[in-house]
Design a protein around this motif. Structure first.
Motif, short mmCIF file in Angstrom:
data_model
loop_
_atom_site.label_atom_id
_atom_site.label_comp_id
_atom_site.label_asym_id
_atom_site.label_seq_id
_atom_site.Cartn_x
_atom_site.Cartn_y
_atom_site.Cartn_z
N LEU A 95 8.36 -7.92 9.53
CA LEU A 95 9.40 -8.71 8.89
C LEU A 95 9.70 -8.26 7.46
N VAL A 96 8.65 -8.01 6.69
CA VAL A 96 8.82 -7.71 5.26
C VAL A 96 8.36 -6.29 4.99
N PRO A 97 9.24 -5.42 4.48
CA PRO A 97 8.83 -4.04 4.20
C PRO A 97 7.86 -3.99 3.01
N ALA A 98 7.02 -2.96 3.00
CA ALA A 98 6.02 -2.82 1.94
C ALA A 98 6.66 -2.74 0.56
N VAL A 99 7.90 -2.27 0.48
CA VAL A 99 8.57 -2.13 -0.80
C VAL A 99 8.71 -3.49 -1.50
N ALA A 100 8.68 -4.57 -0.75
CA ALA A 100 8.78 -5.89 -1.36
C ALA A 100 7.62 -6.13 -2.32
N LEU A 101 6.42 -5.77 -1.89
CA LEU A 101 5.26 -5.93 -2.75
C LEU A 101 5.33 -5.04 -3.97
N GLU A 102 5.87 -3.85 -3.79
CA GLU A 102 5.99 -2.90 -4.91
C GLU A 102 6.90 -3.44 -6.01
N HIS A 103 7.84 -4.31 -5.63
CA HIS A 103 8.77 -4.86 -6.60
C HIS A 103 8.40 -6.29 -7.00
N GLY A 104 7.15 -6.65 -6.74
CA GLY A 104 6.66 -7.92 -7.26
C GLY A 104 6.93 -9.14 -6.41
N VAL A 105 7.51 -8.96 -5.25
CA VAL A 105 7.74 -10.11 -4.36
C VAL A 105 6.40 -10.52 -3.75
#
Length: 340
Positions: A95-105
Motif C-alpha cells: 500500500l505505502v511505498p518505502a519513499v514515504a518513510l524517506e520523506h518523514g511520513v
C-alpha cells in the motif's frame, strides 16, 4: 484549524471496520472526510492533496510514490502535508511505498490485533486437518454411505503430534500459546529465537531442515523477506514426513506453491492453505480441486470482533498522533523491511 483526516476505503469495508462509536471518535479527532471510490491510485492522490492523516484499508489502492515526493518536509499542498498513514489492516508494503518513510511520513498498522484470530484459525486448521473434517463432511454431502464413511482411516490426535512452527512472530507465538493445552510437542524454526526465549515458550529450537524432517504438522508464520521467500522449496517439501500436514495462514511466497500442490495431489502430504500466489484464487485453479488440499479465501484474521478491534486500534493511533503521544504500532524503516 482541525487536522484534515481522509479515510480511503469502500463503504462495505468501512461499515465492517468501524463501529459507530469509533467512527464518531475519529470524527472528533479532526476534519473528517471519507472517500469510498477506491478504483484507482490517481484518484487517491487527488483527494489526499491536503490531508494530514490518511486512514486506509485492504481495498485501498496503492498510494502513488509521487504523492510522497510532493509531501517531503518543506513542500506543502494547502496548509498541510500528509504526515500519517494509519492502516486498519496488517501488511502495508503493498500500500505505502518505502519513499514515504524517506520523506518523514509515519506509518502505523493494526497487525498486532490480527495475531489472535490468525492463531485461532491456525489451530483450528491443524485439528481439522488431522481429523479429516472437511473430507468427511464433503463425502457425507455427496451421499457416501455410512458404512463406507466409518471404514475410512481414522484421524490423528493432536496431543501425540510434533508440531513445527516456522517463525516465532507475534502470530507464531500466539499459535504456540494456544497449542500448549493440547500437550503436543512443538519445534520452532526461527534464526532470531534465542535458547532462553525458546525455554520461556516451552518449545525446542530447530533448523528448518530439522523441523521439516521431524514434524507431523508444519505451520507457517514467518514474514516474507528475501531470506524467507520460497523457504519451503521443492527440496524441503520432498523431505516432509509421509502424511505430514502443512498449514499456511501467512503468505504463499514462503513456499514453492507448485511443489506443495504436487505433493498434495500425489497423496504424500495434506495442505490447508488460506493464502495463494494469485488472489482472488481463479475459479479454475487446481488448488480448488486437489483432493489433498483444503482451501479458504484468506480469512484467517477475519472475525467480527477482530475487524472492530482493528478499527478501534486505528482510531487510538490517530488520536495519539493528533495529541502528540507516542504511537504504539508504528512501522519503522527497519520494521517496514522485516514484517510490514
Amino acid at each position: 484549524m482541525a487536522d484534515p483526516i481522509v479515510v480511503v476505503m469502500s463503504e462495505e469495508l468501512r461499515a465492517r471496520i468501524f463501529t459507530e462509536a469509533d467512527w464518531d471518535r475519529l470524527g472528533r479527532a479532526g476534519e473528517l472526510s471519507w472517500v469510498s471510490d477506491v478504483s484507482s491510485s490517481a484518484s487517491v492522490r487527488t483527494v489526499l492533496a491536503d490531508a494530514r492523516i490518511c486512514v486506509t484499508g485492504w481495498d485501498t489502492p496503492p498510494l502513488p510514490a509521487a504523492l510522497f515526493d510532493d509531501s517531503r518536509p518543506g513542500s506543502h499542498h494547502g496548509s498541510h502535508r500528509l504526515e500519517l498513514v494509519a492502516h486498519t489492516g496488517g501488511s502495508v508494503r503493498r500500500l505505502v511505498p518505502a519513499v514515504a518513510l524517506e520523506h518523514g511520513v509515519r506509518i502505523t498498522q493494526a497487525s498486532a490485533v490480527l495475531a489472535e484470530a490468525v492463531a485461532e484459525f491456525a489451530v483450528m486448521s491443524i485439528i481439522a486437518g488431522l481429523r479429516d473434517v472437511v473430507p468427511f463432511a464433503s463425502a457425507m454431502r455427496d451421499g457416501e454411505t455410512w458404512s463406507r464413511l466409518v471404514e475410512r482411516p481414522p484421524g490423528r490426535l493432536l496431543r501425540d503430534q510434533v508440531v513445527g512452527i516456522v517463525g516465532a512472530s507475534r502470530t507464531g507465538r500466539a499459535t504456540l500459546h494456544r497449542l500448549q493445552p493440547f500437550g503436543c510437542r512443538c519445534l520452532v524454526a526461527d534464526p532470531f529465537l534465542t535458547e532462553d526465549a525458546a525455554a520461556d515458550l516451552g518449545v525446542q529450537r530447530a533448523t528448518l531442515e530439522e523441523l521439516v524432517e521431524r514434524a507431523d504438522v508444519v505451520s507457517l508464520h514467518a514474514p516474507v523477506l528475501p531470506e524467507t521467500r520460497g523457504m519451503l522449496g521443492r527440496g524441503l517439501i520432498g523431505r516432509l514426513k509421509p502424511g505430514a500436514l502443512v498449514v499456511n495462514t501467512a503468505r504463499s511466497a514462503l513456499v514453492d506453491s507448485a511443489a506443495l500442490l504436487e505433493a498434495a495431489a500425489a497423496g504424500r502430504i495434506q495442505v490447508v492453505a488460506d493464502v495463494f500466489d494469485d488472489e482472488p484464487l481463479p475459479a479454475d485453479s487446481e488448488w480448488r480441486r486437489c483432493v489433498g488440499v483444503v482451501t479458504t479465501p484468506h480469512i484467517a484474521a477475519l472475525t467480527v470482533e477482530t475487524l472492530h478491534e482493528q478499527g478501534a486500534a486505528t482510531v487510538d493511533e490517530v488520536l495519539r498522533f493528533v495529541n502528540g503521544a507516542p504511537l504504539q504500532h508504528e512501522v519503522t524503516r527497519q520494521a517496514y523491511q522485516i514484517n510490514a
